[in-house]
Structure formats: C-alpha cells, structure tokens
Design an enzyme around this catalytic site. Structure first.
Site, mmCIF file in Angstrom:
data_model
loop_
_atom_site.group_PDB
_atom_site.id
_atom_site.type_symbol
_atom_site.label_atom_id
_atom_site.label_comp_id
_atom_site.label_asym_id
_atom_site.label_seq_id
_atom_site.Cartn_x
_atom_site.Cartn_y
_atom_site.Cartn_z
ATOM 1 C CD GLU A 7 -7.428 -43.202 52.202
ATOM 2 O OE1 GLU A 7 -8.647 -43.245 52.016
ATOM 3 O OE2 GLU A 7 -6.903 -43.304 53.320
ATOM 4 C CG ASP A 282 -10.764 -40.886 50.907
ATOM 5 O OD1 ASP A 282 -10.439 -41.689 50.021
ATOM 6 O OD2 ASP A 282 -11.519 -41.179 51.842
#
Length: 327
Positions: A7, A282
């Site tokens: 991610e 992230d």
C-alpha cells in the site's frame, strides 16, 4: 530486518485529475504535499525508504485511479499505459520496487486480460482495486472472470478504500466522518463481506483478498459475525464453509498500513494468524518512519515480526527472499 511495504501509493500526471473528488476530503495544504509526493517515485521516495528502513515498496495507483473513468475503452487503454509505466520503474529499481496492477473493471473481460498480462508479462504481483467501480462491487457476477484470473495466477486482489457510491443518512451533517477517518473503512469492510456472502470464495476457494488498515476492523468481529449468522434468516444464502469467519481466516490477508498501534495488531495476529498479516506504510498519507518504528517496537514475538516485515509478502506476492535471509 528486511521490510517489504505494501500500500505504497503513486500517481501519474495523466491520471492525477481522477483524484479531484478525494482532494475535497483533505486539508488543502496536506493534499498539495501528498499530491507532490505521489508523483515522485524515485527521488524523495527512495530517500525516505532509506531513512526509514523500507527495503521494498510494492507500488499501487492511488485512489480512485482509472476506476473513476466512465468510458470502458479509455479505462482499458489507461490501464495498459500505467501498468507499463509501473513495470518500467520497477525494472529500473528491481531490488527496491514491486507493484500491483491497475485494472479497467468497467470492462470485466478487459480487466481479466490485463491482470493476466500484468502478471505474466510485466511481473506485477497482483492488482489493487479502489473501492467500487461506478457502484459495481467485486462480488458482481460480471467480475467472476477477474477472480478466476487472480486465482489461476495465484495473486491477490488488494481492496483499497475510496469514496463511497453514496453516503448513508447517518453521516449527514457530519462531513468529518466521510473519508479515511471513518466511512472509507466501513465501506471497505462491507465490500469485503459482500465477497463472502456473494459466494466469491465458494466459487474461488483459493482466491486471496488483501485489506489495509489492519483489516478495516474485521479481525475484531469474527465471533459476532458467526453468532449473528446463526441467528439471521439467511434469505436463501448458504455458506459452504458454514461460518463467515472461516472465509476471513482463509482468504483474507491484511496489512498494517495506516494503523501503528499494538492492540489492533495483537488482535489481528490472534484472530487471523501471523501468516496473514503483512507490513504497509500508506505512504505518502502516513509517515514511513512512524510505520517502521512501530513494527520494530511492537510487543510481538520476533518470529511474528519477521513474518510481518517480509516473509509473508515474499510468500504471498512471490517476491524472492534477500540473499541474506537470516534477518
């Protein structure tokens, strides 16, 4: 200890405009900085990876990606271009980057073919899907061809949040609840449950689903799901494995992206098993160093830390172990 991070977002100049709706959720200055970093793949990003101790970043197109495109033929062409671009970046830095394909889900057959091409010809490690595609979710019968390809290729689909198709009345008057702080998580966990009750994992028992953000809350509710499934009128729905939790324990893999806290990590390890939890940062929406320091200091066993840091990613994504795999 080697760290493989999933991610890890990027965008191209061509596709940046699709994120305009997402931009309204963030503070303007925060979005400007994130947008600048999304466009940078090999400059600041590599420097930040070196500083924080991320060895490999598995790159994926930022939400909503090409799923925002309304014209299927344009989406299909855009997917080919961005996947080719990503493969070129990886080829230039093969020890630092891997990638997830973007798929033109507006045309399920084209998406299936592009997943096959991205994996077999470009070497990508699966695909990342940003929420729904104009209200169509991954349990839709038309998308079985995509799941067939993913299972056959033995690669996961990473289900990442995005703006919901609509907003429930319970959110009205509270725009602060719309977006990654709350509604994206509930939308994504609901989307994942649709896959179970929609029969996707009965049709494709070896399919693999990845969720970020420590599983979007699902590891905490396994007992409740099973208990209420026994209570509910099933409306003709049957689960071959009997309990919803059986699918989550087998088909679901999660990442730590965007959640740097011991209690949810410990719960996820207990609920799903240490071989179903992977590392993520992230980036650029969260700080890379915060994520790596969290993993390094989390109150878990060294064996589990190693599994999360890189072993599970090597297994799930078919990434070759480092030459020195003693760490």
């Amino acid at each position: 200890m080697r760290k493989i991070a999933l991610e890890e977002h990027f965008v191209t100049e061509e596709l940046a405009g699709y994120g305009a709706a997402t931009a309204t959720i963030a503070q303007p200055e925060v979005w400007r900085e994130a947008s600048r970093r999304l466009l940078d793949l090999t400059g600041e990003r590599l420097e930040e990876m070196d500083r924080s101790g991320v060895d490999v970043a598995v790159l994926s197109l930022n939400s909503p990606g090409i799923q925002a495109e309304t014209r299927p033929e344009l989406a299909a062409r855009a997917a080919v271009r961005v996947n080719d671009f990503l493969a070129e970046v990886i080829a230039a830095h093969p020890t630092r980057f891997a990638g997830f394909a973007a798929l033109p889900l507006q045309d399920p057959l084209a998406a299936s073919k592009e997943l096959d091409r991205a994996v077999t010809e470009l070497g990508l490690k699966g695909a990342l899907v940003n929420a729904h595609t104009h209200g169509v979710y991954l349990d839709d019968p038309s998308l079985r061809v995509v799941w067939e390809a993913a299972e056959r290729l033995d690669v996961p689909l990473y289900l990442h949040p995005g703006n919901g198709f609509d907003a429930g009345h319970v959110l009205s008057g509270h725009p602060e609840l719309i977006g990654p702080m709350w509604s994206w998580g509930t939308d994504t966990s609901t989307h994942a449950l649709r896959l179970i009750f929609g029969g996707v994992f009965d049709d494709f028992p070896n399919a693999k689903l990845l969720l970020g953000h420590m599983g979007e809350g699902l590891p905490y509710v396994l007992w409740r799901l099973d208990s209420r499934w026994d209570f509910h009128n099933h409306q003709g729905i049957e689960l071959r494995r009997g309990k919803p939790s059986e699918y989550l324990r087998q088909n679901l893999f999660i990442t730590t992206s965007g959640v740097c806290s011991d209690p949810p990590l410990i719960c996820a390890l207990s609920a799903l098993g240490a071989d179903h939890v992977l590392f993520g940062t992230d980036y650029p929406f969260e700080d890379m160093t915060t994520a790596t320091e969290f993993l390094d200091s989390a109150a878990i066993s060294e064996a589990d830390r190693r599994s999360i840091a890189h072993v599970n990613a090597e297994t799930l994504l078919h990434i070759a172990p480092a030459a020195d795999d003693s760490q």
